[in-house]
Design a protein around this motif. Sequence first.
Motif, short mmCIF file in Angstrom:
data_model
loop_
_atom_site.label_atom_id
_atom_site.label_comp_id
_atom_site.label_asym_id
_atom_site.label_seq_id
_atom_site.Cartn_x
_atom_site.Cartn_y
_atom_site.Cartn_z
N GLN A 256 7.65 -3.00 -1.24
CA GLN A 256 7.67 -4.23 -0.45
C GLN A 256 6.70 -5.27 -1.00
O GLN A 256 6.38 -6.24 -0.33
N CYS A 257 6.26 -5.07 -2.24
CA CYS A 257 5.27 -5.96 -2.87
C CYS A 257 3.99 -6.02 -2.04
O CYS A 257 3.39 -7.09 -1.85
N LYS A 258 3.59 -4.87 -1.52
CA LYS A 258 2.37 -4.79 -0.72
C LYS A 258 1.33 -3.95 -1.44
O LYS A 258 1.58 -2.82 -1.85
N LEU A 259 0.15 -4.54 -1.58
CA LEU A 259 -1.04 -3.83 -2.05
C LEU A 259 -1.91 -3.53 -0.85
O LEU A 259 -2.21 -4.44 -0.05
N THR A 260 -2.32 -2.28 -0.70
CA THR A 260 -3.24 -1.91 0.38
C THR A 260 -4.54 -1.40 -0.22
O THR A 260 -4.53 -0.56 -1.12
N ILE A 261 -5.65 -1.96 0.26
CA ILE A 261 -6.98 -1.50 -0.16
C ILE A 261 -7.62 -0.80 1.02
O ILE A 261 -7.76 -1.37 2.11
N SER A 262 -8.00 0.47 0.81
CA SER A 262 -8.65 1.27 1.85
C SER A 262 -10.02 1.71 1.36
O SER A 262 -10.16 2.14 0.21
N TYR A 263 -11.02 1.57 2.23
CA TYR A 263 -12.39 1.94 1.89
C TYR A 263 -12.84 3.07 2.82
O TYR A 263 -12.49 3.09 4.00
N GLU A 264 -13.67 3.96 2.27
CA GLU A 264 -14.24 5.04 3.08
C GLU A 264 -15.64 5.34 2.56
O GLU A 264 -15.88 5.31 1.34
N GLY A 265 -16.57 5.62 3.47
CA GLY A 265 -17.92 5.94 3.04
C GLY A 265 -18.65 6.81 4.05
O GLY A 265 -18.42 6.70 5.26
#
Length: 349
Positions: A157-166
């Motif tokens: 779907q031309c979607k970039l997802t950025i996920s962060y975890e710390g």
Amino acid sequence: MDISKKKFGELDGKPIYSYTLKMANGFEVTSINYGCIITDLKVPDAKGQLENVVLEFDRLEDYQEYSPYFGAVIGRVAGRINKASFSLEGKTYNLPVNDGNNHLHGGNTGLDRVVWEATLLEEKDFIGVEYSYLSPDGEEGYPGNVRLKVRYTIDNQCKLTISYEGTSDQATLLNLTNHTYFNLSGNGKRDILQHVLTLKSDQFLELNDELIPTGEFLPVQNTAFDFQQGRTIEEGILSTHPQNILAGHGYDHPFILTSNYNREILLEDPESGRSLTMETDEPCVVLYTGNQLAGDFKIRDLTAKKYLALCLETQKHPDAIHHSHFPSIVLNKNEVYRSHTSYTFSVSK
């Protein structure tokens, strides 16, 4: 779907690799394991022409010498920390001073300037790369051993997802963002003055003359900061509002979002037909319009100049540690920090 890997450069004897994620429709995102930097993001325009819509260098050395955080993950704390110090659990921590009297974007060697480990991801509906890094106790003055993960995934779907975890083994500060510079014209062929931005935001944070939040929330109504119905970036550049002038004739301001996961950020380039819709779980987005983007360097075949691109940095409020009425950026021992932002590209026919 395809994932490819190639050597990008070398740092202290360690190879730096680029990872390209590509979908069958041509949507493509490339990043490197130095700073988790997004170096290329190719999307079609209204005529189907694939072009890069982010600013980037093609050499590691240029990122080290010239980069104003192009495409990088920013931390441990995004934005400025007033007077480069803070108190936490009765102890004062002094940080590197790298922006006037203040601390900016994690310091001299923030997360944008370290080498991350990379793991490739391939599932039925998406592909991606997960970067991991252990930020040791005391790095750039911050307490705690912090284990970090940053995941970039893309889909059809031309979607970039950025996920962060710390996670941290003691109380610390954490407020991450991505500092990609967007220009939807494609390959930087025009500046971003005629880009149209729509934000679901009715307040922004007032800044002092060092671009530190004063703690005051200002209404956007009847100002160049009102993007609720959409406006061109140029209107803010030409604005006589004291806050636009303060930021160098443009924007470098946190906008408080009134909605999440609800198409709260929309950037459009009418000429190319490209649009970018962003959704996030963060409470604010910092709009930076490249007001200081100039210097004696080339961005591939482009000359660095003001307003060549803009950043939309989703995060918690800058300098939150000094404002108790802002959302907290304290990460307690054994708590899990999580943040997500998606970037969906489309075209108007």
